[in-house]
Design a protein around this motif. Sequence first.
Motif, PDB file in Angstrom:
ATOM      1  N   PRO A   1       0.839  -1.234   0.028  1.00  0.00           N
ATOM      2  CA  PRO A   1      -0.097   0.082   0.069  1.00  0.00           C
ATOM      3  C   PRO A   1       0.871   1.568  -0.051  1.00  0.00           C
ATOM      4  O   PRO A   1       2.108   1.458   0.460  1.00  0.00           O
ATOM      5  CB  PRO A   1      -0.523  -0.191   1.432  1.00  0.00           C
TER       6      PRO A   1
ATOM      7  N   GLY B   1      -4.964  15.343  -3.389  1.00  0.00           N
ATOM      8  CA  GLY B   1      -3.441  15.174  -3.260  1.00  0.00           C
ATOM      9  C   GLY B   1      -3.076  14.226  -3.957  1.00  0.00           C
ATOM     10  O   GLY B   1      -3.651  13.140  -4.089  1.00  0.00           O
TER      11      GLY B   1
ATOM     12  N   MET C   1       6.204   9.330  -8.032  1.00  0.00           N
ATOM     13  CA  MET C   1       7.566   9.270  -8.201  1.00  0.00           C
ATOM     14  C   MET C   1       7.405   9.614  -9.666  1.00  0.00           C
ATOM     15  O   MET C   1       6.516   9.848 -10.238  1.00  0.00           O
ATOM     16  CB  MET C   1       7.777   7.698  -8.158  1.00  0.00           C
TER      17      MET C   1
ATOM     18  N   GLY D   1       2.691  15.883  -4.360  1.00  0.00           N
ATOM     19  CA  GLY D   1       3.585  15.601  -3.497  1.00  0.00           C
ATOM     20  C   GLY D   1       4.446  14.307  -4.067  1.00  0.00           C
ATOM     21  O   GLY D   1       4.121  13.634  -4.668  1.00  0.00           O
TER      22      GLY D   1
HETATM   23  C1  B12 Z   1       9.155   1.150  -0.343  1.00  0.00           C
HETATM   24  C2  B12 Z   1       9.409   1.527  -1.774  1.00  0.00           C
HETATM   25  C3  B12 Z   1       9.047   0.927  -2.844  1.00  0.00           C
HETATM   26  C4  B12 Z   1       8.127  -0.318  -2.741  1.00  0.00           C
HETATM   27  C5  B12 Z   1       6.635   0.489  -2.182  1.00  0.00           C
HETATM   28  C6  B12 Z   1       6.093   1.695  -2.710  1.00  0.00           C
HETATM   29  C7  B12 Z   1       4.676   2.033  -2.039  1.00  0.00           C
HETATM   30  N1  B12 Z   1       3.802   1.379  -2.713  1.00  0.00           N
HETATM   31  O1  B12 Z   1       4.740   2.938  -1.477  1.00  0.00           O
HETATM   32  C8  B12 Z   1       8.082  -0.721  -4.209  1.00  0.00           C
HETATM   33  C9  B12 Z   1       8.990  -1.940  -4.075  1.00  0.00           C
HETATM   34  C10 B12 Z   1       6.982  -1.278  -4.964  1.00  0.00           C
HETATM   35  C11 B12 Z   1       8.920   0.365  -5.112  1.00  0.00           C
HETATM   36  C12 B12 Z   1       8.719   0.306  -6.344  1.00  0.00           C
HETATM   37  C13 B12 Z   1       9.403   1.451  -7.207  1.00  0.00           C
HETATM   38  N2  B12 Z   1      10.296   2.448  -6.665  1.00  0.00           N
HETATM   39 CO1  B12 Z   1      10.133   2.735  -4.863  1.00  0.00          CO
HETATM   40  N3  B12 Z   1      10.822   2.954  -3.043  1.00  0.00           N
HETATM   41  C14 B12 Z   1      10.451   2.797  -1.817  1.00  0.00           C
HETATM   42  C15 B12 Z   1      11.280   3.578  -0.724  1.00  0.00           C
HETATM   43  C16 B12 Z   1      12.272   2.728  -0.329  1.00  0.00           C
HETATM   44  C17 B12 Z   1      10.461   3.794   0.477  1.00  0.00           C
HETATM   45  C18 B12 Z   1       8.915   4.415   0.241  1.00  0.00           C
HETATM   46  C19 B12 Z   1       8.060   4.852   1.404  1.00  0.00           C
HETATM   47  O2  B12 Z   1       7.151   3.981   1.822  1.00  0.00           O
HETATM   48  N4  B12 Z   1       8.671   5.447   2.097  1.00  0.00           N
HETATM   49  C20 B12 Z   1       7.849   5.997   3.349  1.00  0.00           C
HETATM   50  C21 B12 Z   1       6.728   7.072   3.385  1.00  0.00           C
HETATM   51  C22 B12 Z   1       6.322   7.606   4.625  1.00  0.00           C
HETATM   52  O3  B12 Z   1       7.352   8.071   2.549  1.00  0.00           O
HETATM   53  P1  B12 Z   1       6.732   8.585   1.100  1.00  0.00           P
HETATM   54  O4  B12 Z   1       5.943   7.547   0.534  1.00  0.00           O
HETATM   55  O5  B12 Z   1       7.819   9.325   0.443  1.00  0.00           O
HETATM   56  O6  B12 Z   1       5.637   9.525   1.536  1.00  0.00           O
HETATM   57  C23 B12 Z   1       5.944  11.146   2.135  1.00  0.00           C
HETATM   58  C24 B12 Z   1       6.291  12.218   1.361  1.00  0.00           C
HETATM   59  O7  B12 Z   1       7.043  11.741   0.120  1.00  0.00           O
HETATM   60  C25 B12 Z   1       5.041  12.940   1.054  1.00  0.00           C
HETATM   61  N5  B12 Z   1       4.212  12.436   0.064  1.00  0.00           N
HETATM   62  C26 B12 Z   1       4.070  11.411  -0.553  1.00  0.00           C
HETATM   63  N6  B12 Z   1       2.944  11.345  -1.537  1.00  0.00           N
HETATM   64  C27 B12 Z   1       2.340  12.535  -1.286  1.00  0.00           C
HETATM   65  C28 B12 Z   1       1.211  13.184  -1.773  1.00  0.00           C
HETATM   66  C29 B12 Z   1       0.965  14.600  -1.468  1.00  0.00           C
HETATM   67  C30 B12 Z   1      -0.165  15.131  -2.300  1.00  0.00           C
HETATM   68  C31 B12 Z   1       1.730  15.096  -0.606  1.00  0.00           C
HETATM   69  C32 B12 Z   1       1.273  16.615  -0.303  1.00  0.00           C
HETATM   70  C33 B12 Z   1       2.821  14.586  -0.124  1.00  0.00           C
HETATM   71  C34 B12 Z   1       3.074  13.559  -0.244  1.00  0.00           C
HETATM   72  O8  B12 Z   1       4.617  12.891   2.263  1.00  0.00           O
HETATM   73  C35 B12 Z   1       4.716  11.572   2.858  1.00  0.00           C
HETATM   74  C36 B12 Z   1       4.621  11.497   4.398  1.00  0.00           C
HETATM   75  O9  B12 Z   1       5.832  12.241   4.823  1.00  0.00           O
HETATM   76  C37 B12 Z   1      11.611   4.752  -1.306  1.00  0.00           C
HETATM   77  C38 B12 Z   1      12.884   5.356  -0.866  1.00  0.00           C
HETATM   78  C39 B12 Z   1      12.415   6.369   0.081  1.00  0.00           C
HETATM   79  N7  B12 Z   1      13.045   6.387   1.229  1.00  0.00           N
HETATM   80  O10 B12 Z   1      11.429   7.086  -0.199  1.00  0.00           O
HETATM   81  C40 B12 Z   1      11.868   4.369  -2.944  1.00  0.00           C
HETATM   82  C41 B12 Z   1      11.692   5.178  -3.964  1.00  0.00           C
HETATM   83  C42 B12 Z   1      10.273   6.142  -3.786  1.00  0.00           C
HETATM   84  N8  B12 Z   1      11.289   4.401  -5.064  1.00  0.00           N
HETATM   85  C43 B12 Z   1      11.783   4.789  -6.123  1.00  0.00           C
HETATM   86  C44 B12 Z   1      11.497   4.012  -7.674  1.00  0.00           C
HETATM   87  C45 B12 Z   1      12.456   4.575  -8.515  1.00  0.00           C
HETATM   88  C46 B12 Z   1      10.741   3.083  -7.553  1.00  0.00           C
HETATM   89  C47 B12 Z   1      10.628   2.157  -8.731  1.00  0.00           C
HETATM   90  C48 B12 Z   1      10.363   2.950 -10.211  1.00  0.00           C
HETATM   91  C49 B12 Z   1      11.896   1.051  -9.080  1.00  0.00           C
HETATM   92  C50 B12 Z   1      11.607   0.554 -10.337  1.00  0.00           C
HETATM   93  N9  B12 Z   1      12.839   0.646 -11.212  1.00  0.00           N
HETATM   94  O11 B12 Z   1      11.093  -0.102 -10.649  1.00  0.00           O
HETATM   95  C51 B12 Z   1       9.473   1.343  -8.664  1.00  0.00           C
HETATM   96  C52 B12 Z   1       8.019   2.094  -9.152  1.00  0.00           C
HETATM   97  C53 B12 Z   1       6.605   1.448  -8.466  1.00  0.00           C
HETATM   98  C54 B12 Z   1       5.592   2.133  -8.923  1.00  0.00           C
HETATM   99  N10 B12 Z   1       4.699   2.216  -8.146  1.00  0.00           N
HETATM  100  O12 B12 Z   1       5.216   2.667  -9.841  1.00  0.00           O
HETATM  101  C55 B12 Z   1      12.478   6.051  -6.089  1.00  0.00           C
HETATM  102  C56 B12 Z   1      11.815   7.180  -6.759  1.00  0.00           C
HETATM  103  C57 B12 Z   1      12.605   8.348  -7.373  1.00  0.00           C
HETATM  104  C58 B12 Z   1      11.821   9.093  -8.407  1.00  0.00           C
HETATM  105  N11 B12 Z   1      12.275  10.252  -8.242  1.00  0.00           N
HETATM  106  O13 B12 Z   1      10.988   8.610  -8.757  1.00  0.00           O
HETATM  107  C59 B12 Z   1      12.871   6.334  -4.730  1.00  0.00           C
HETATM  108  C60 B12 Z   1      12.848   7.437  -3.833  1.00  0.00           C
HETATM  109  C61 B12 Z   1      14.212   5.270  -4.355  1.00  0.00           C
HETATM  110  C62 B12 Z   1      15.377   5.855  -5.132  1.00  0.00           C
HETATM  111  N12 B12 Z   1      16.126   4.525  -5.500  1.00  0.00           N
HETATM  112  O14 B12 Z   1      15.367   6.782  -5.405  1.00  0.00           O
HETATM  113  N13 B12 Z   1       9.260   1.297  -4.188  1.00  0.00           N
END
Ligand code: B12
Length: 483
Positions: free
Chosen positions: A47, A95, A99, A125
């Motif tokens: 999720p 919102g 990525m 975001g």
């Molecule tokens: C777990 C993870 C995955 C998981 C699950 C993703 C999911 N369902 O959430 C899996 C393994 C599926 C995955 C796949 C991919 N991932 Co990934 N993943 C991660 C990881 C390690 C953690 C994400 C996470 O859960 N963080 C914890 C939560 C709390 O943080 P968050 O999601 O970022 O949300 C916060 C903010 O971003 C913001 N936010 C998020 N959404 C929104 C929306 C709004 C409206 C607002 C205001 C704010 C906001 O507020 C949130 C709370 O503070 C990150 C690295 C990282 N540390 O971010 C890479 C990362 C996000 N992934 C990345 C990539 C590249 C991919 C893939 C494209 C890899 C690939 N080549 O296949 C695929 C694409 C999948 C897809 N959905 O299309 C990159 C994205 C870079 C970019 N600029 O796009 C990251 C940053 C890692 C990296 N190597 O650079 N991923």
Amino acid sequence: MVRAETDRPGVRTNPSPGAGERRSVLLVNPPAWFSGGAPRVFERESPPLGLLYLAAYVHAHSDRFAVRVLDVGPEGTSLEALGRCLASTKPFVVGVSAMTIQLQGARDVAMKVRETLPKARIFLGGAHVSADPGFVERHAEAFDHGITGEAETVLLDSLVRLASGTPPPRIQQGQAPVDLDALPVPDRSLVRQARYLQPASLVLSRGCPYHCYFCASPAAFARVRHRSSGSVLSEMEALLGGPRGRVAFADDTFTLNRPLVLDLCSEIHRRSLRPRWSCVTRIDRVDEELVRQMRRAGCDTIGFGIESGNERVRRDVIRKGDYTNEDVYRAVALCQAQGMRVNAFFLIGNPTETDEELDETEAMISRLGLNGVAVSLPIPFPGSALYAMAERDGVIDTDTLDRFARKELGWGVTGVYPLYTPGHDREALLRRMKRIFRRFYLRPTRFLDFLRRDLDQPRLLVEDIRSTLYLLRRGGSRKRPFV
Ligand code: B12
């Protein structure tokens, strides 16, 4: 499909008399692109934790908003269905999380909101805008506001402002919460767990201190913070849902804080829990005692970003760290000796990498005795050092990103989004990648190994069969269609 308020088990009910007047907010995780087909496997993994954190935070701190979450990929929502959902739920704020590979889907969602609810304010975001805040201004026809980085407090503040008629700034910087324990846990009742391969995902930390050249994580998470083991444990207990429950840690580097992980493991014992769990970490962040304790506490699957079988490429190009191939073999063997499944990620076609060095990666993959292997080519995402190099060499720039997002380069990601493989024959790299996949996945022992895992985690069985058929037909990985 967005679930109606009444469909959702465990959704917070608003205790205030004005409950009926709560303003509707919709948070959307768009697909990479809308295609009308079956949900793609990489979108069904787990999720959207970020959105579930945001929704939980808003609900915990205000009773003025009813936040819903729509994960388009797993729900198989079409643009038309999205339009109907918008018309019936009438959010005053939408919102969108993105990525970089989701920019086409994000724009389509935003344009549908414009068409259906012209007065709704649209926020962007997530990982892309965190590294490219100018994107919102450049796509003002689709987005009104952007929040970079961690957005819990700033999103709530923006909703409050908008509800009282004061628009927030176009771009705002998120504020990284210092104390992660103070955040409410992600509200998973907002999505349907059954739609995911690993429904119970959670994090122990936010941020990563390393700077691997392909990673954009530091752009979103400025500082590393950890939760306490007590807080993680109570989230785990709620998630396990049974004595043999399973959870997946989604941290960048799970074992960064060794004492914390050891504490978590001994607490799991003290509470007589029997979870099974997986995590991802680094080769130079495990040792025998740690691995033993993790295994005893139920860790049955560990992933390592090894990236290359050549020490120079790993250290000087990928910036993975200064450890030897011997360290790689030792760390993997430690985990295998404890009976863990070991998966690893590799990156081929890096700048200055020679054919001989690529052969070393291939040799390492066959020698390590892994349970799962993922191989990618370097994809330049904004916020990474790889992007800066590709930009310097004229392979990508903000104009390319904009044209990609507007589908002017083509539709989808594979063969559309630029790769950065200077000095390499792209076709030869793709052939090598396919060879690695075939050799690794089309082995009789691998089938037995997957069968064992699938008996344990039946929801993976269908996916494994589909992946194998895909591999036989197309020679690549269904999980990473865009290399
Ligand atoms: C777990 C993870 C995955 C998981 C699950 C993703 C999911 N369902 O959430 C899996 C393994 C599926 C995955 C796949 C991919 N991932 Co990934 N993943 C991660 C990881 C390690 C953690 C994400 C996470 O859960 N963080 C914890 C939560 C709390 O943080 P968050 O999601 O970022 O949300 C916060 C903010 O971003 C913001 N936010 C998020 N959404 C929104 C929306 C709004 C409206 C607002 C205001 C704010 C906001 O507020 C949130 C709370 O503070 C990150 C690295 C990282 N540390 O971010 C890479 C990362 C996000 N992934 C990345 C990539 C590249 C991919 C893939 C494209 C890899 C690939 N080549 O296949 C695929 C694409 C999948 C897809 N959905 O299309 C990159 C994205 C870079 C970019 N600029 O796009 C990251 C940053 C890692 C990296 N190597 O650079 N991923």
